[in-house]
Write a protein that holds these residues in place. Structure first.
Motif, PDB file in Angstrom:
ATOM      1  N   THR A   1       5.431   2.704  18.588  1.00  0.00           N
ATOM      2  CA  THR A   1       4.480   2.847  17.500  1.00  0.00           C
ATOM      3  C   THR A   1       3.044   2.749  18.194  1.00  0.00           C
ATOM      4  O   THR A   1       2.341   3.323  17.977  1.00  0.00           O
ATOM      5  CB  THR A   1       4.279   2.831  16.720  1.00  0.00           C
ATOM      6  OG1 THR A   1       5.061   1.752  15.895  1.00  0.00           O
ATOM      7  CG2 THR A   1       6.382   3.048  15.793  1.00  0.00           C
ATOM      8  N   ALA A   2       2.979   1.604  18.563  1.00  0.00           N
ATOM      9  CA  ALA A   2       1.915   0.530  18.690  1.00  0.00           C
ATOM     10  C   ALA A   2       1.228   0.474  20.083  1.00  0.00           C
ATOM     11  O   ALA A   2       1.594   1.315  20.852  1.00  0.00           O
ATOM     12  CB  ALA A   2       2.126  -0.725  18.324  1.00  0.00           C
TER      13      ALA A   2
ATOM     14  N   TYR B   1       4.222   4.008   8.986  1.00  0.00           N
ATOM     15  CA  TYR B   1       3.695   5.118  10.112  1.00  0.00           C
ATOM     16  C   TYR B   1       4.325   6.141  10.002  1.00  0.00           C
ATOM     17  O   TYR B   1       2.934   6.481  10.984  1.00  0.00           O
ATOM     18  CB  TYR B   1       4.662   4.458  11.479  1.00  0.00           C
ATOM     19  CG  TYR B   1       4.026   4.896  13.272  1.00  0.00           C
ATOM     20  CD1 TYR B   1       2.860   4.293  13.336  1.00  0.00           C
ATOM     21  CD2 TYR B   1       4.902   5.584  13.495  1.00  0.00           C
ATOM     22  CE1 TYR B   1       2.754   5.162  14.584  1.00  0.00           C
ATOM     23  CE2 TYR B   1       4.782   6.321  14.699  1.00  0.00           C
ATOM     24  CZ  TYR B   1       3.085   5.999  15.132  1.00  0.00           C
ATOM     25  OH  TYR B   1       3.813   6.537  15.800  1.00  0.00           O
ATOM     26  N   GLU B   2       5.305   6.820  10.265  1.00  0.00           N
ATOM     27  CA  GLU B   2       5.690   7.918  10.565  1.00  0.00           C
ATOM     28  C   GLU B   2       5.042   9.187   9.344  1.00  0.00           C
ATOM     29  O   GLU B   2       4.528   9.836   9.800  1.00  0.00           O
ATOM     30  CB  GLU B   2       6.730   8.181  10.331  1.00  0.00           C
ATOM     31  CG  GLU B   2       8.290   9.895  10.546  1.00  0.00           C
ATOM     32  CD  GLU B   2       9.610   9.906  10.085  1.00  0.00           C
ATOM     33  OE1 GLU B   2      10.081  11.050  10.030  1.00  0.00           O
ATOM     34  OE2 GLU B   2      10.000   8.709   9.756  1.00  0.00           O
ATOM     35  N   VAL B   3       5.134   8.574   8.222  1.00  0.00           N
ATOM     36  CA  VAL B   3       4.517   9.062   7.157  1.00  0.00           C
ATOM     37  C   VAL B   3       2.907   9.669   7.494  1.00  0.00           C
ATOM     38  O   VAL B   3       2.021  10.543   7.582  1.00  0.00           O
ATOM     39  CB  VAL B   3       4.692   8.965   5.873  1.00  0.00           C
ATOM     40  CG1 VAL B   3       3.654   9.330   4.718  1.00  0.00           C
ATOM     41  CG2 VAL B   3       5.931   9.017   5.283  1.00  0.00           C
ATOM     42  N   VAL B   4       2.203   7.733   7.966  1.00  0.00           N
ATOM     43  CA  VAL B   4       0.522   8.257   8.351  1.00  0.00           C
ATOM     44  C   VAL B   4      -0.056   8.839   9.241  1.00  0.00           C
ATOM     45  O   VAL B   4      -0.717   9.701   9.299  1.00  0.00           O
ATOM     46  CB  VAL B   4      -0.130   6.382   8.476  1.00  0.00           C
ATOM     47  CG1 VAL B   4      -1.243   6.634   8.729  1.00  0.00           C
ATOM     48  CG2 VAL B   4       0.307   6.348   7.605  1.00  0.00           C
TER      49      VAL B   4
ATOM     50  N   HIS C   1      10.524  13.471   3.443  1.00  0.00           N
ATOM     51  CA  HIS C   1      11.717  12.964   2.196  1.00  0.00           C
ATOM     52  C   HIS C   1      12.620  12.355   3.117  1.00  0.00           C
ATOM     53  O   HIS C   1      12.891  12.162   3.945  1.00  0.00           O
ATOM     54  CB  HIS C   1      11.834  14.223   1.683  1.00  0.00           C
ATOM     55  CG  HIS C   1      11.490  14.999   1.241  1.00  0.00           C
ATOM     56  ND1 HIS C   1      10.689  15.022   0.192  1.00  0.00           N
ATOM     57  CD2 HIS C   1      11.584  16.413   1.585  1.00  0.00           C
ATOM     58  CE1 HIS C   1      10.636  16.341  -0.574  1.00  0.00           C
ATOM     59  NE2 HIS C   1      10.369  17.201   0.220  1.00  0.00           N
ATOM     60  N   GLY C   2      12.225  10.551   2.914  1.00  0.00           N
ATOM     61  CA  GLY C   2      12.757   9.483   3.331  1.00  0.00           C
ATOM     62  C   GLY C   2      13.428   8.349   2.053  1.00  0.00           C
ATOM     63  O   GLY C   2      12.990   8.742   1.620  1.00  0.00           O
TER      64      GLY C   2
ATOM     65  N   ASN D   1       0.927  -1.030  -0.102  1.00  0.00           N
ATOM     66  CA  ASN D   1       0.047  -0.013   0.224  1.00  0.00           C
ATOM     67  C   ASN D   1       1.034   1.213  -0.306  1.00  0.00           C
ATOM     68  O   ASN D   1       1.879   1.306   0.231  1.00  0.00           O
ATOM     69  CB  ASN D   1      -0.683   0.007   1.013  1.00  0.00           C
ATOM     70  CG  ASN D   1      -1.896  -1.049   0.889  1.00  0.00           C
ATOM     71  OD1 ASN D   1      -3.052  -0.693   0.587  1.00  0.00           O
ATOM     72  ND2 ASN D   1      -2.449  -1.972   1.935  1.00  0.00           N
ATOM     73  N   GLU D   2       0.297   2.929  -0.175  1.00  0.00           N
ATOM     74  CA  GLU D   2       0.926   3.427  -0.305  1.00  0.00           C
ATOM     75  C   GLU D   2       0.611   4.229   1.266  1.00  0.00           C
ATOM     76  O   GLU D   2      -0.756   4.256   1.100  1.00  0.00           O
ATOM     77  CB  GLU D   2       0.965   4.818  -1.668  1.00  0.00           C
ATOM     78  CG  GLU D   2       1.524   4.058  -2.295  1.00  0.00           C
ATOM     79  CD  GLU D   2       3.137   3.979  -2.403  1.00  0.00           C
ATOM     80  OE1 GLU D   2       3.422   4.765  -1.690  1.00  0.00           O
ATOM     81  OE2 GLU D   2       3.481   3.072  -2.734  1.00  0.00           O
ATOM     82  N   PRO D   3       1.600   5.273   1.703  1.00  0.00           N
ATOM     83  CA  PRO D   3       0.967   5.932   3.601  1.00  0.00           C
ATOM     84  C   PRO D   3       0.090   6.640   2.774  1.00  0.00           C
ATOM     85  O   PRO D   3      -1.502   7.121   3.966  1.00  0.00           O
ATOM     86  CB  PRO D   3       1.886   7.050   3.616  1.00  0.00           C
ATOM     87  CG  PRO D   3       3.135   6.002   3.138  1.00  0.00           C
ATOM     88  CD  PRO D   3       2.402   5.409   1.510  1.00  0.00           C
TER      89      PRO D   3
END
Length: 364
Positions: A161-162, A87-90, A123-124, A32-34
């Motif tokens: 993160t969770a 996760y960081e992007v979402v 930007h990663g 998938n994409e964020p």
């Protein structure tokens, strides 16, 4: 292969006919994409008024790659590196808007307060995402993040993160060790113990008597087709083809999987070795419970296990895995839940409206 519905579509439909239950859907970070995931779950949260959750997973099914134009499945380490940045992007996209950003001032010609808008400009290594998200901030701050990784890499990701972890353990000592380990990792990420809920799966076959429960269990076991059971075991133990091994022989020594679930491979291998199970016995053992806690008995017996794990540091709650639907879930709600309520360890009514409130998680 089983036919089913796409979860976000299904959960959106359920949101329209429910008012309290949480709506958690699984969506992989591997295929998938964020931006898509952020938008879908943010929309579900708006529709449900704050009841959505995202079960963040990395795909463990090697055959899935063929549906996305990839010659082979992504390795374990690559999947988790992508998942961390995903996760960081979402979550960054979910923070595009502060609460109260949309003022809808028709007279003044102002739709939103620009000072409350935050473009992501990420930007990663894996993603470049400008943002902002075109959905308003979640009614509960953010949808709840759920994970299920049990490998070393998966535990680190969960600790960072969770907010809910779905895990598989066949006995209390294993669950306690996992609970202590994962909770013990939170401090280095500046997190409080209550910010993460650990919820093992429980697969229960319930009868009004022990004999009735065992009859139900044996009926279900008789329905397991050898070909299907072997295929399930092969996928769950790391995407290995076990068809060349005798069904009534021991589980062969397998290398550490690089494209499957390493934690589940370890669990199933330990079950096979600890109980001296053949391949046939092992796939029958996991056909329903998938390696999770399996209890066959009366409502009191099931409640005893739940209470022990909850009070002895093995769980903050449980993910109830019904052996069949809707009957298996009805047995649990009509027989086990009242028993838990009598013991004072399960609520008798909802205390809030959002999923975060149900789980007693802080609002970001």
């Amino acid at each position: 292969m089983a036919a089913g519905l796409e979860p976000l579509t299904l959960l959106s439909a359920l949101a329209a006919v429910t008012s309290r239950i949480g709506l958690i859907g699984t969506a992989t970070t591997t295929y998938n994409e964020p931006y898509h995931i952020a938008r879908k779950f943010a929309s579900l949260d708006q529709i449900s008024r704050g009841r959505s959750g995202w079960n963040l997973v990395t795909s463990d099914n090697a055959s899935e790659s063929a549906n996305f134009g990839r010659p082979q499945h992504v390795s374990h380490s690559q999947r988790y590196a992508r998942a961390r940045e995903f996760y960081e992007v979402v979550t960054g996209l979910w923070d595009s808007w502060e609460e109260g950003a949309f003022i809808n001032d028709k007279a003044g010609g102002r739709w939103f307060d620009r000072s409350k808008l935050h473009a992501l400009n990420h930007h990663g290594e894996h993603f470049d995402v400008a943002g902002p998200l075109n959905v308003a901030r979640s009614p509960q701050g953010r949808p709840v993040i759920v994970q299920a990784g049990g490998s070393e890499t998966g535990r680190e990701l969960a600790a960072e993160t969770a907010e809910v972890v779905f895990t598989a353990h066949a006995n209390l000592s294993s669950a306690q060790a996992f609970y202590r380990d994962l909770k013990g990792r939170l401090a280095k990420f500046g997190r409080h113990q209550d910010s993460l809920k650990i919820m093992p799966g429980i697969f229960s076959i319930i009868g009004k008597t022990q004999a009735e429960a065992e009859d139900k269990f044996n009926t279900l076991q008789d329905l397991v087709e050898p070909e299907a059971g072997l295929a399930l075991l092969g996928r769950m133990i790391g995407n290995f083809d076990l068809s060349s091994y005798p069904l009534d022989g021991p589980l062969p020594e397998l290398p550490l999987t690089d494209n499957g679930q390493q934690s589940r491979q370890k669990l199933l291998t330990e079950i096979a070795q600890g109980e001296n199970l053949s391949i046939r016995q092992l796939y029958l053992r996991i056909a329903g419970g998938r390696g999770h806690l399996t209890v066959v008995g009366t409502a009191e017996t099931v409640a005893d296990h739940i209470q022990e794990w909850f009070e002895q540091g093995g769980a903050d709650g449980f993910n109830v895995m019904a052996p069949w639907l809707p009957g298996g879930l009805r047995d649990f709600t009509e027989l086990v839940v009242p028993e838990l309520q009598r013991r004072g360890i399960f609520r008798t009514q909802y205390e809030g409206k959002t999923l975060r409130e149900h789980l007693r998680l802080p609002k970001p």
